[in-house]
Design a protein around this motif. Sequence first.
Motif, PDB file in Angstrom:
ATOM      1  N   ALA A 104     -16.974 -39.284 -18.512  1.00  0.00           N
ATOM      2  CA  ALA A 104     -15.809 -38.398 -18.478  1.00  0.00           C
ATOM      3  C   ALA A 104     -16.259 -36.974 -18.129  1.00  0.00           C
ATOM      4  N   THR A 105     -15.360 -36.183 -17.574  1.00  0.00           N
ATOM      5  CA  THR A 105     -15.629 -34.767 -17.318  1.00  0.00           C
ATOM      6  C   THR A 105     -14.407 -33.950 -17.710  1.00  0.00           C
ATOM      7  N   LEU A 106     -14.657 -32.714 -18.056  1.00  0.00           N
ATOM      8  CA  LEU A 106     -13.604 -31.753 -18.364  1.00  0.00           C
ATOM      9  C   LEU A 106     -13.787 -30.609 -17.391  1.00  0.00           C
ATOM     10  N   LEU A 107     -12.753 -30.285 -16.626  1.00  0.00           N
ATOM     11  CA  LEU A 107     -12.879 -29.353 -15.521  1.00  0.00           C
ATOM     12  C   LEU A 107     -11.776 -28.316 -15.552  1.00  0.00           C
ATOM     13  N   LEU A 108     -12.150 -27.053 -15.397  1.00  0.00           N
ATOM     14  CA  LEU A 108     -11.180 -25.992 -15.123  1.00  0.00           C
ATOM     15  C   LEU A 108     -11.070 -25.971 -13.609  1.00  0.00           C
ATOM     16  N   ASN A 109     -10.081 -26.719 -13.085  1.00  0.00           N
ATOM     17  CA  ASN A 109     -10.048 -26.973 -11.645  1.00  0.00           C
ATOM     18  C   ASN A 109      -9.534 -25.795 -10.833  1.00  0.00           C
ATOM     19  N   SER A 110      -9.634 -25.910  -9.519  1.00  0.00           N
ATOM     20  CA  SER A 110      -9.260 -24.820  -8.615  1.00  0.00           C
ATOM     21  C   SER A 110      -7.767 -24.534  -8.643  1.00  0.00           C
ATOM     22  N   LYS A 111      -6.978 -25.455  -9.203  1.00  0.00           N
ATOM     23  CA  LYS A 111      -5.543 -25.224  -9.331  1.00  0.00           C
ATOM     24  C   LYS A 111      -5.203 -24.562 -10.666  1.00  0.00           C
ATOM     25  N   GLY A 112      -6.229 -24.219 -11.451  1.00  0.00           N
ATOM     26  CA  GLY A 112      -6.020 -23.498 -12.696  1.00  0.00           C
ATOM     27  C   GLY A 112      -5.563 -24.344 -13.854  1.00  0.00           C
ATOM     28  N   GLY A 113      -5.955 -25.612 -13.870  1.00  0.00           N
ATOM     29  CA  GLY A 113      -5.610 -26.493 -14.983  1.00  0.00           C
ATOM     30  C   GLY A 113      -6.863 -26.989 -15.678  1.00  0.00           C
ATOM     31  N   LEU A 114      -6.795 -27.178 -16.983  1.00  0.00           N
ATOM     32  CA  LEU A 114      -7.907 -27.728 -17.750  1.00  0.00           C
ATOM     33  C   LEU A 114      -7.683 -29.232 -17.832  1.00  0.00           C
ATOM     34  N   ALA A 166      -5.927 -36.392 -17.543  1.00  0.00           N
ATOM     35  CA  ALA A 166      -4.982 -35.879 -18.540  1.00  0.00           C
ATOM     36  C   ALA A 166      -5.229 -34.389 -18.720  1.00  0.00           C
ATOM     37  N   PHE A 167      -4.163 -33.629 -18.936  1.00  0.00           N
ATOM     38  CA  PHE A 167      -4.309 -32.204 -19.190  1.00  0.00           C
ATOM     39  C   PHE A 167      -4.632 -31.980 -20.663  1.00  0.00           C
ATOM     40  N   ILE A 168      -5.573 -31.091 -20.916  1.00  0.00           N
ATOM     41  CA  ILE A 168      -5.906 -30.699 -22.286  1.00  0.00           C
ATOM     42  C   ILE A 168      -4.913 -29.659 -22.771  1.00  0.00           C
ATOM     43  N   ALA A 169      -4.603 -28.694 -21.914  1.00  0.00           N
ATOM     44  CA  ALA A 169      -3.661 -27.636 -22.251  1.00  0.00           C
ATOM     45  C   ALA A 169      -2.497 -27.705 -21.279  1.00  0.00           C
ATOM     46  N   LYS A 170      -1.279 -27.827 -21.802  1.00  0.00           N
ATOM     47  CA  LYS A 170      -0.106 -27.841 -20.935  1.00  0.00           C
ATOM     48  C   LYS A 170       0.344 -26.404 -20.724  1.00  0.00           C
ATOM     49  N   ILE A 171       0.208 -25.944 -19.485  1.00  0.00           N
ATOM     50  CA  ILE A 171       0.545 -24.562 -19.157  1.00  0.00           C
ATOM     51  C   ILE A 171       1.444 -24.543 -17.927  1.00  0.00           C
ATOM     52  N   SER A 172       2.312 -23.539 -17.863  1.00  0.00           N
ATOM     53  CA  SER A 172       3.202 -23.423 -16.710  1.00  0.00           C
ATOM     54  C   SER A 172       2.637 -22.463 -15.667  1.00  0.00           C
ATOM     55  N   ARG A 173       1.670 -21.634 -16.062  1.00  0.00           N
ATOM     56  CA  ARG A 173       1.034 -20.702 -15.131  1.00  0.00           C
ATOM     57  C   ARG A 173      -0.414 -21.107 -14.935  1.00  0.00           C
TER      58      ARG A 173
END
Length: 194
Positions: A84-94, A103-110
């Motif tokens: 498994a990997t956890l990534l702060l991706n280029s689209k700004g999602g964790l 799966a998203f770790i943090a649900k964010i709108s921005r």
Amino acid sequence: MHSIFFLLSPPFKANAQQTRFNTSLGSFLAPTKNSSWLSRSGLYAFGFYLQGKGYAVGIFLAGIPEKTVVWTANRDYPPLSSNATLLLNSKGGLVLQSTKGSAFIAKISRLAASTSMLNAGNFVLYNTSGGIIWQSFDHPTDTILQTQSLLTRKELLSSVSGNGYSRVRFCLKMQYDGNLVQYPENTVDTTTYV
């Protein structure tokens, strides 16, 4: 079955200063190497930890020999494999990526631009202006840390055991009237079930 809730105060005093120790877009974690992001004090870490025969993602006390988990992401998910990997991706999602999907770790709108594991045990996502757009303190699981508040209509959900973090039968809620009340999970919040 007993309900287990924790109010955790570290056995030693860490620096309370909230200096940012940021990770940026493209930063990633994996269970077997580069497995966590530490707070500047080294007391807390956000990342992978052993759970059963696999791994989970959360916040734990890293500054002591026995890792004590204080927050767990996606706590009802089965343990993750070592790939498994956890990534702060280029689209700004964790994003947590595993053989079972993403799966998203943090649900964010921005979009997030960076993250920080703060010395108080709060894991934070920042936007490009440095403003906080998500923080673990707003999403408690079964533990409240020393500088964290249990806000109205937030709840703590008991864990299945001291080393299993899926939620079970009891929740502790801060009600609108200021009362802190324990209920069985999935019941109506009335005095009948208190």
